[in-house]
Design a protein around this motif. Sequence first.
Motif, mmCIF file in Angstrom:
data_model
loop_
_atom_site.group_PDB
_atom_site.id
_atom_site.type_symbol
_atom_site.label_atom_id
_atom_site.label_comp_id
_atom_site.label_asym_id
_atom_site.label_seq_id
_atom_site.Cartn_x
_atom_site.Cartn_y
_atom_site.Cartn_z
ATOM 1 N N ARG A 90 7.662 8.175 4.643
ATOM 2 C CA ARG A 90 8.196 9.121 4.890
ATOM 3 C C ARG A 90 7.646 10.062 4.926
ATOM 4 O O ARG A 90 7.504 10.995 5.484
ATOM 5 N N LEU A 91 7.553 10.658 3.767
ATOM 6 C CA LEU A 91 7.293 11.724 3.481
ATOM 7 C C LEU A 91 7.041 12.197 3.338
ATOM 8 O O LEU A 91 5.602 13.356 4.012
ATOM 9 N N HIS A 92 5.566 11.621 3.228
ATOM 10 C CA HIS A 92 3.678 11.774 3.454
ATOM 11 C C HIS A 92 3.497 11.929 4.957
ATOM 12 O O HIS A 92 2.486 12.818 5.526
ATOM 13 N N ALA A 93 4.083 11.475 5.795
ATOM 14 C CA ALA A 93 4.050 11.488 6.826
ATOM 15 C C ALA A 93 4.627 12.745 7.446
ATOM 16 O O ALA A 93 3.695 13.586 8.555
ATOM 17 N N GLU A 94 5.860 13.422 6.585
ATOM 18 C CA GLU A 94 6.469 14.878 7.034
ATOM 19 C C GLU A 94 4.418 15.459 6.489
ATOM 20 O O GLU A 94 5.078 16.362 7.488
ATOM 21 N N GLY A 95 4.058 15.929 5.844
ATOM 22 C CA GLY A 95 3.264 16.480 5.470
ATOM 23 C C GLY A 95 1.827 16.482 5.756
ATOM 24 O O GLY A 95 0.236 17.590 5.825
ATOM 25 N N PHE A 96 1.714 15.211 6.240
ATOM 26 C CA PHE A 96 0.179 15.125 7.250
ATOM 27 C C PHE A 96 -0.220 14.724 8.341
ATOM 28 O O PHE A 96 0.559 14.024 8.385
ATOM 29 N N TYR A 97 -1.271 15.482 8.664
ATOM 30 C CA TYR A 97 -1.811 14.329 10.383
ATOM 31 C C TYR A 97 -1.577 13.177 10.226
ATOM 32 O O TYR A 97 -1.300 12.540 10.773
ATOM 33 N N ARG A 98 -2.334 12.604 9.522
ATOM 34 C CA ARG A 98 -2.224 10.820 9.174
ATOM 35 C C ARG A 98 -1.635 10.397 7.970
ATOM 36 O O ARG A 98 -1.798 10.956 6.675
ATOM 37 N N GLY A 99 -0.837 10.171 8.078
ATOM 38 C CA GLY A 99 0.084 9.993 7.363
ATOM 39 C C GLY A 99 -0.020 8.326 6.597
ATOM 40 O O GLY A 99 -0.945 7.662 7.261
ATOM 41 N N TRP A 100 0.405 8.437 5.350
ATOM 42 C CA TRP A 100 0.033 7.061 4.348
ATOM 43 C C TRP A 100 0.816 5.814 4.942
ATOM 44 O O TRP A 100 2.259 6.164 4.833
ATOM 45 N N SER A 101 0.259 4.585 4.957
ATOM 46 C CA SER A 101 1.118 3.698 5.347
ATOM 47 C C SER A 101 1.944 2.926 4.248
ATOM 48 O O SER A 101 1.326 3.741 3.045
ATOM 49 N N GLU A 102 3.214 2.260 4.149
ATOM 50 C CA GLU A 102 4.259 1.814 3.197
ATOM 51 C C GLU A 102 2.429 0.953 2.027
ATOM 52 O O GLU A 102 3.154 1.081 1.112
ATOM 53 N N ASP A 103 1.780 0.311 3.143
ATOM 54 C CA ASP A 103 1.096 -0.714 1.972
ATOM 55 C C ASP A 103 -0.097 0.170 1.506
ATOM 56 O O ASP A 103 -0.318 -0.328 0.536
ATOM 57 N N GLU A 104 -0.642 1.165 1.758
ATOM 58 C CA GLU A 104 -2.034 2.315 1.331
ATOM 59 C C GLU A 104 -0.588 2.609 -0.393
ATOM 60 O O GLU A 104 -0.928 3.021 -1.064
ATOM 61 N N ILE A 105 0.564 3.278 0.300
ATOM 62 C CA ILE A 105 0.820 4.003 -1.154
ATOM 63 C C ILE A 105 1.484 2.854 -2.259
ATOM 64 O O ILE A 105 0.697 2.778 -3.245
ATOM 65 N N ARG A 106 1.725 0.942 -1.288
ATOM 66 C CA ARG A 106 2.108 0.295 -3.064
ATOM 67 C C ARG A 106 1.355 -0.049 -2.946
ATOM 68 O O ARG A 106 0.913 -0.372 -4.280
ATOM 69 N N ALA A 107 -0.496 -0.529 -2.603
ATOM 70 C CA ALA A 107 -2.042 -0.632 -3.568
ATOM 71 C C ALA A 107 -1.349 0.585 -4.510
ATOM 72 O O ALA A 107 -1.989 -0.350 -6.046
ATOM 73 N N TYR A 108 -1.190 1.896 -4.497
ATOM 74 C CA TYR A 108 -1.527 2.518 -5.749
ATOM 75 C C TYR A 108 -0.562 2.599 -6.824
ATOM 76 O O TYR A 108 -1.316 2.842 -7.667
ATOM 77 N N ILE A 109 0.244 2.220 -6.458
ATOM 78 C CA ILE A 109 1.855 2.123 -7.197
ATOM 79 C C ILE A 109 1.060 0.683 -8.314
ATOM 80 O O ILE A 109 1.384 0.904 -9.637
ATOM 81 N N ASP A 110 0.553 -0.226 -7.182
ATOM 82 C CA ASP A 110 0.311 -1.391 -8.290
ATOM 83 C C ASP A 110 -1.368 -2.065 -9.047
ATOM 84 O O ASP A 110 -1.698 -2.880 -9.593
ATOM 85 N N GLN A 111 -1.619 -0.117 -8.932
ATOM 86 C CA GLN A 111 -3.675 -0.434 -9.821
ATOM 87 C C GLN A 111 -3.304 0.638 -10.662
ATOM 88 O O GLN A 111 -3.055 1.266 -10.633
ATOM 89 N N PRO A 112 -1.807 0.302 -11.597
ATOM 90 C CA PRO A 112 -1.909 1.557 -12.763
ATOM 91 C C PRO A 112 -3.084 1.976 -13.156
ATOM 92 O O PRO A 112 -3.073 2.429 -14.089
ATOM 93 N N LYS A 113 -4.368 0.721 -13.796
ATOM 94 C CA LYS A 113 -5.183 1.112 -14.377
ATOM 95 C C LYS A 113 -5.958 2.152 -14.067
ATOM 96 O O LYS A 113 -7.102 3.551 -14.889
ATOM 97 N N HIS A 114 -6.402 3.148 -12.508
ATOM 98 C CA HIS A 114 -6.885 3.797 -11.802
ATOM 99 C C HIS A 114 -5.945 5.153 -11.588
ATOM 100 O O HIS A 114 -6.760 6.344 -11.429
ATOM 101 N N HIS A 115 -5.052 4.486 -10.793
ATOM 102 C CA HIS A 115 -3.642 5.501 -10.253
ATOM 103 C C HIS A 115 -2.818 5.569 -10.804
ATOM 104 O O HIS A 115 -1.797 5.082 -11.533
ATOM 105 N N PHE A 116 -2.741 7.186 -11.107
ATOM 106 C CA PHE A 116 -0.937 7.472 -11.681
ATOM 107 C C PHE A 116 0.278 7.740 -10.567
ATOM 108 O O PHE A 116 -0.589 9.087 -9.521
#
Length: 159
Positions: free
Chosen positions: A25-51
């Motif tokens: 919801r917050l990303h959609a408020e700030g950007f023309y193309r908001g990230w989907s929940e799946d995209e955000i979950r993928a970043y949280i699930d890849q702690p090796k390279h993503h913070f």
Amino acid sequence: MKYWLAPAGLHIAPAEPEDVPQLARLHAEGFYRGWSEDEIRAYIDQPKHHFVYVATDPKRQIAGFMVLRQVADECELLTIAVAKRWRRKGLGNALLRAGFDDLMQTPAQTMFLEVEEGNKPAIALYRSYGFSPVSRREAYYDRGADAPASALVMRRELA
Ligand SMILES: CC(C)(COP(=O)(O)OP(=O)(O)OC[C@H]1O[C@@H](n2cnc3c(N)ncnc32)[C@H](O)[C@@H]1OP(=O)(O)O)[C@@H](O)C(=O)NCCC(=O)NCCS
């Protein structure tokens, strides 16, 4: 558990999977193309390279978040967004500080980011944090029916 104090009685901590709907919801408020929940979950699930960091109150109401990708000696700021009612209170700055603090434990030496060249608040934040423009990408962001927007690439050394 990592924890950084932030302005306005908030704190910064690593994102958790249950934060995903609020972050979308917050990303959609700030950007023309908001990230989907799946995209955000993928970043949280890849702690090796993503913070992924959130600025939150004690009840886990999220006011802002930031995603970094670090590989070898480089780091990229993938996104940073602060909810409209929380802007200009130092949260963007506090999120960057937490990220830089964490990156000191990695081999990262340099951080890069891309920003739409008309995004004055973001460019002001990055300049105030010591980033400098290094190049420009013409017509980089697709804006649908509107003309595409160009990007500024900015860089800062970590140390
Ligand atoms: C860019 C953004 C993250 C800034 O977050 P913020 O929490 O409001 O930023 P801060 O309060 O930490 O600001 C730190 C400094 O940045 C600069 N700054 C931030 N917003 C500014 C604005 N609207 N106008 C001018 N300077 C600004 C100022 O130097 C500020 O310090 P000051 O308040 O002491 O003058 C926020 O505006 C946002 O979420 N925008 C929408 C999403 C976005 O564009 N993200 C960046 C994509 S590349």
